[in-house]
Design a protein around this motif. Structure first.
Motif, PDB file in Angstrom:
ATOM      1  N   TYR A  57       0.836  -1.206   0.000  1.00  0.00           N
ATOM      2  CA  TYR A  57       0.000   0.000   0.000  1.00  0.00           C
ATOM      3  C   TYR A  57       0.867   1.250   0.000  1.00  0.00           C
ATOM      4  O   TYR A  57       0.629   2.183  -0.786  1.00  0.00           O
ATOM      5  N   VAL A  58       1.876   1.292   0.857  1.00  0.00           N
ATOM      6  CA  VAL A  58       2.761   2.463   0.932  1.00  0.00           C
ATOM      7  C   VAL A  58       3.466   2.680  -0.404  1.00  0.00           C
ATOM      8  O   VAL A  58       3.567   3.822  -0.890  1.00  0.00           O
ATOM      9  N   GLU A  59       3.926   1.618  -1.013  1.00  0.00           N
ATOM     10  CA  GLU A  59       4.588   1.745  -2.316  1.00  0.00           C
ATOM     11  C   GLU A  59       3.628   2.278  -3.375  1.00  0.00           C
ATOM     12  O   GLU A  59       3.994   3.145  -4.184  1.00  0.00           O
ATOM     13  N   ARG A  60       2.376   1.775  -3.371  1.00  0.00           N
ATOM     14  CA  ARG A  60       1.375   2.274  -4.336  1.00  0.00           C
ATOM     15  C   ARG A  60       1.082   3.755  -4.087  1.00  0.00           C
ATOM     16  O   ARG A  60       0.974   4.531  -5.028  1.00  0.00           O
ATOM     17  N   ARG A  61       0.941   4.143  -2.819  1.00  0.00           N
ATOM     18  CA  ARG A  61       0.664   5.549  -2.483  1.00  0.00           C
ATOM     19  C   ARG A  61       1.819   6.443  -2.921  1.00  0.00           C
ATOM     20  O   ARG A  61       1.600   7.544  -3.431  1.00  0.00           O
ATOM     21  N   ALA A  62       3.038   5.985  -2.742  1.00  0.00           N
ATOM     22  CA  ALA A  62       4.205   6.775  -3.139  1.00  0.00           C
ATOM     23  C   ALA A  62       4.180   7.027  -4.645  1.00  0.00           C
ATOM     24  O   ALA A  62       4.400   8.150  -5.100  1.00  0.00           O
ATOM     25  N   LYS A  63       3.865   5.995  -5.409  1.00  0.00           N
ATOM     26  CA  LYS A  63       3.801   6.144  -6.869  1.00  0.00           C
ATOM     27  C   LYS A  63       2.622   7.027  -7.275  1.00  0.00           C
ATOM     28  O   LYS A  63       2.749   7.897  -8.122  1.00  0.00           O
TER      29      LYS A  63
END
Length: 79
Positions: free
Chosen positions: A12-18
């Motif tokens: 989730y954090v990686e998706r939000r960062a992108k």
């Protein structure tokens, strides 16, 4: 400080960062912690406002007790 997230939160954090164009997952986590701090402050202020309207004023000892109760409750809900 190093924090290990469960895989679903890490994804989730990686998706939000992108999605937000953040420079890194670290910035997403920092923002989430800032929001949590703001939310805790709002809740604390609401408790203080409510207690100010009561018969006796809130003391620093009272606030310390409220914080301890909240910490204990969070510990029970996070396991």
């Amino acid at each position: 400080m190093n924090v290990t997230l469960p895989r679903d939160l890490e994804e989730y954090v990686e998706r939000r960062a992108k999605a937000t164009g953040s420079s890194s997952p670290n910035s997403v986590v920092c923002e989430a912690v800032r929001r949590l701090m703001e939310e805790e402050k709002r809740h604390e202020d609401a408790v203080l406002d409510a207690l100010r309207d009561s018969v006796s004023p809130l003391t620093s000892g009272d606030l310390k007790n409220v914080r301890e109760i909240v910490k204990q409750a969070r510990g029970r809900h996070s396991s």
